[in-house]
Every structure is written in structure tokens, then in C-alpha cells.
Design a protein around this motif. Structure first.
Motif, PDB file in Angstrom:
ATOM      1  N   ALA A 115       0.858  -1.274  -0.064  1.00 12.76           N
ATOM      2  CA  ALA A 115      -0.114   0.180   0.160  1.00 12.76           C
ATOM      3  C   ALA A 115       1.199   1.194  -0.180  1.00 12.76           C
ATOM      4  CB  ALA A 115      -0.923  -0.121   1.286  1.00 12.76           C
ATOM      5  N   PHE A 116       0.487   2.312  -0.725  1.00 17.47           N
ATOM      6  CA  PHE A 116       1.152   3.553  -0.485  1.00 17.47           C
ATOM      7  C   PHE A 116       0.074   4.740  -0.827  1.00 17.47           C
ATOM      8  CE2 PHE A 116       0.649   3.051  -4.995  1.00 17.47           C
ATOM      9  CZ  PHE A 116       0.510   4.439  -5.676  1.00 17.47           C
ATOM     10  N   SER A 117       0.729   5.774  -0.486  1.00 16.12           N
ATOM     11  CA  SER A 117      -0.299   6.901  -0.696  1.00 16.12           C
ATOM     12  C   SER A 117       0.939   8.120  -0.712  1.00 16.12           C
ATOM     13  CB  SER A 117      -1.175   7.422   0.487  1.00 16.12           C
ATOM     14  OG  SER A 117      -1.973   8.408  -0.054  1.00 16.12           O
ATOM     15  N   LYS A 119       1.402  12.581  -2.287  1.00 16.41           N
ATOM     16  CA  LYS A 119       0.636  13.816  -2.860  1.00 16.41           C
ATOM     17  C   LYS A 119       1.900  14.505  -3.452  1.00 16.41           C
ATOM     18  CE  LYS A 119       0.735  16.171   1.726  1.00 16.41           C
ATOM     19  NZ  LYS A 119      -0.233  16.526   2.845  1.00 16.41           N
ATOM     20  N   ASN A 142       4.214   4.584   2.548  1.00 14.98           N
ATOM     21  CA  ASN A 142       4.742   3.817   1.660  1.00 14.98           C
ATOM     22  C   ASN A 142       5.989   2.748   2.491  1.00 14.98           C
ATOM     23  OD1 ASN A 142       5.845   2.936  -0.852  1.00 14.98           O
ATOM     24  ND2 ASN A 142       7.445   4.286  -1.147  1.00 14.98           N
ATOM     25  N   TYR A 147       6.296   2.055  -3.908  1.00 15.19           N
ATOM     26  CA  TYR A 147       6.123   3.186  -4.883  1.00 15.19           C
ATOM     27  C   TYR A 147       7.539   3.943  -4.697  1.00 15.19           C
ATOM     28  CZ  TYR A 147       4.841   7.973  -6.451  1.00 15.19           C
ATOM     29  OH  TYR A 147       4.566   8.945  -6.950  1.00 15.19           O
ATOM     30  N   THR A 237      -3.517  13.970  -4.873  1.00 17.20           N
ATOM     31  CA  THR A 237      -2.831  12.570  -4.468  1.00 17.20           C
ATOM     32  C   THR A 237      -2.998  11.520  -5.226  1.00 17.20           C
ATOM     33  OG1 THR A 237      -4.979  12.126  -3.271  1.00 17.20           O
ATOM     34  CG2 THR A 237      -3.553  13.355  -1.943  1.00 17.20           C
ATOM     35  N   THR A 239      -3.061   7.185  -4.902  1.00 13.07           N
ATOM     36  CA  THR A 239      -2.914   5.923  -3.727  1.00 13.07           C
ATOM     37  C   THR A 239      -3.379   4.726  -4.527  1.00 13.07           C
ATOM     38  OG1 THR A 239      -4.154   7.667  -2.162  1.00 13.07           O
ATOM     39  CG2 THR A 239      -4.168   5.455  -1.774  1.00 13.07           C
ATOM     40  N   PHE A 241      -3.289   0.236  -3.338  1.00 12.44           N
ATOM     41  CA  PHE A 241      -3.275  -0.910  -2.188  1.00 12.44           C
ATOM     42  C   PHE A 241      -3.756  -2.166  -2.709  1.00 12.44           C
ATOM     43  CE2 PHE A 241      -7.263   1.306  -1.538  1.00 12.44           C
ATOM     44  CZ  PHE A 241      -8.155   0.245  -1.566  1.00 12.44           C
TER      45      PHE A 241
END
Length: 254
Positions: A115-117, A119, A142, A147, A237, A239, A241
Motif C-alpha cells: 500500500a502507498f499514498s 501527494k 509507503n 512506490y 494525491t 493512492t 493498495f
């Protein structure tokens, strides 16, 4: 007559009788006929006699001496298999066996994660050329490192189904971008600027099936439609996952 006289007379008569018998016997011997003159025909054979009764069994003889062992004979042919017998009764349950050795660890003891997010940082200069990847360079999450904020690309490590979402703030410009997978557009999004005095938003998402090595990123579609915006009050952003993996025997929950 007295007894003595009687006894004398009896002895005298007995003597005369003996003398007479002896005289007759001599006459018979003198007058014998020769055997050749008296030969007759052979008589008829007599009938067989009656069989006698069986005699008593004889006694057992003594045991003979043991002879030397003979040579070993050849192996005989196998006999015909017999019929299958009736199935026996079920035996009693055996005793509990000892504890076995510990087995090897499974393929995946913990649920796979990815999973990552990220911006767009404030004041970042975005690419103006179509075909360039948008760099969401400010990391929010992250942990697995899948990512890369420098290239703006997510690289798959765990095979499975993923969900990706893009939220863009648009201000004083039009915006058009594509969600890319390995150089091919899988979704396109467009926001036309209508001279609004305040920022607008453009969002979209898609589920993708990935295998290790696949890459996903956000790419500018047209150079003149590049209105990504970020400030202290609003963000743009990217995102993604993992929804579920293709690995077998993986735990549902970590």
C-alpha cells in the motif's frame, strides 16, 4: 470153588489166548500176497479242502538303520491361489503414538501487504509535456517501498488485484491525465476549466490485476491540460493498495 483156584484158571486161559494169537500172526506173515499182484487204478483226486482260518498277525520287525540323506529336489510349481477369505473383525484401537516432529514453515505465515499514498508537494513544478509521469513526491504512506516518489511509478511485488485512486485539485487550468499500466492507458480523466474563481477537483480510480514487475503511474495526456494544484489547504494525491493476492496458502489477516 476157592479163589486161589479161580485165579489159577484165569491165568491159564490168558496164556492159551496169547499163544493162539501169536500162532495166527505167524500164519498171516507166511501167507502174504506180493504187492505187484495187488496194484489197482489210481484213485479219483479228492475235493479241495476247506480254507483254514487266518493266522494271528506277526510281530513288528525291528527298525532299519537310517540311510544317508537324499539330494535336495527341485522347487515345485506354485499352487493355484486360494479364494479370498472372509474379512476379519476390526481390531482394537491402537495406543496413541508419540508427538511428531515440527513441520516446515508454510509459504506465507503473514498476509502479504502492499500500500502507498503520496501527494504533490506545495509549489512543485509539474511536467508540461504530454507523456511524462506525474511525480507525487511527498510520501504519506509507503511502508513496503513499492512506490518510487522520484519516478512517480508503483512497481508490483506481490501478485494480485490492486485498487488505484487519483484525486487532483484543479485551479485556473484544465486537466487531463491517464492512469497507466506498463505503458498502456487503462483509464482517462478530464476536467475543463470554466473560469471558476475557486479550485475544483477531479477524481478517479480503477482496479487492476498485476504480476511482479508490472508498473502503474499517472501520466499527463495533453501539455495544455496540466492543471494539477497543491497548497496548504488542498492536495493532489495518488493512492494504491493490494485488495487480495494470488499467493496460495496466505493468511486472510495478518
Amino acid at each position: 470153588m476157592s479163589s486161589l483156584r479161580l485165579l489159577f484158571l484165569s491165568h491159564a486161559l490168558l496164556l492159551l489166548l496169547v499163544l493162539h494169537v501169536v500162532h495166527l500172526s505167524h500164519q498171516l506173515e507166511d501167507n502174504k500176497i506180493p504187492p505187484s499182484l495187488c496194484t489197482g487204478q489210481p484213485g479219483i483226486p479228492g475235493s479241495p479242502g476247506v480254507h483254514g482260518s487266518l493266522g494271528q498277525p506277526g510281530r513288528d520287525g525291528r527298525d532299519g538303520r537310517d540311510a544317508a540323506p537324499g539330494e535336495k529336489g527341485q522347487k515345485g510349481d506354485g499352487g493355484v491361489p486360494g479364494e479370498t477369505g472372509v474379512r476379519g473383525l476390526t481390531g482394537d484401537r491402537g495406543d496413541l503414538g508419540g508427538k511428531g516432529e515440527k513441520g516446515q514453515a508454510g509459504e506465507c505465515a503473514v498476509a502479504p501487504k502492499s500500500a502507498f499514498s503520496a501527494k504533490v508537494s506545495e509549489g512543485q513544478t509539474l511536467p508540461l509535456t504530454a507523456g511524462n509521469a506525474v511525480s507525487f513526491n511527498k510520501i504519506v504512506l509507503n511502508e513496503q517501498g513499492d512506490y518510487n516518489p522520484e519516478t512517480g511509478r508503483f512497481t508490483c511485488r506481490v501478485p494480485g488485484v490492486y485498487y488505484f485512486a487519483v484525486h487532483a485539485t484543479v485551479y485556473r487550468a484544465s486537466l487531463q491525465f491517464d492512469l497507466m499500466k506498463n505503458g498502456h492507458s487503462v483509464a482517462s480523466y478530464f476536467q475543463f476549466f470554466g473560469n471558476w474563481p475557486k479550485p475544483a477537483s477531479l477524481s478517479g480510480g480503477s482496479m487492476l490485476h498485476l504480476v511482479p514487475g508490472d508498473q502503474v503511474w499517472v501520466q499527463m495526456a495533453l501539455s495544455e491540460y496540466n492543471g494539477f494544484y497543491s497548497s496548504t489547504k488542498t492536495d493532489s494525491t495518488f493512492t494504491g493498495f493490494l485488495v487480495y493476492s494470488d499467493w496460495k496458502n496466505s493468511a486472510v489477516f495478518a
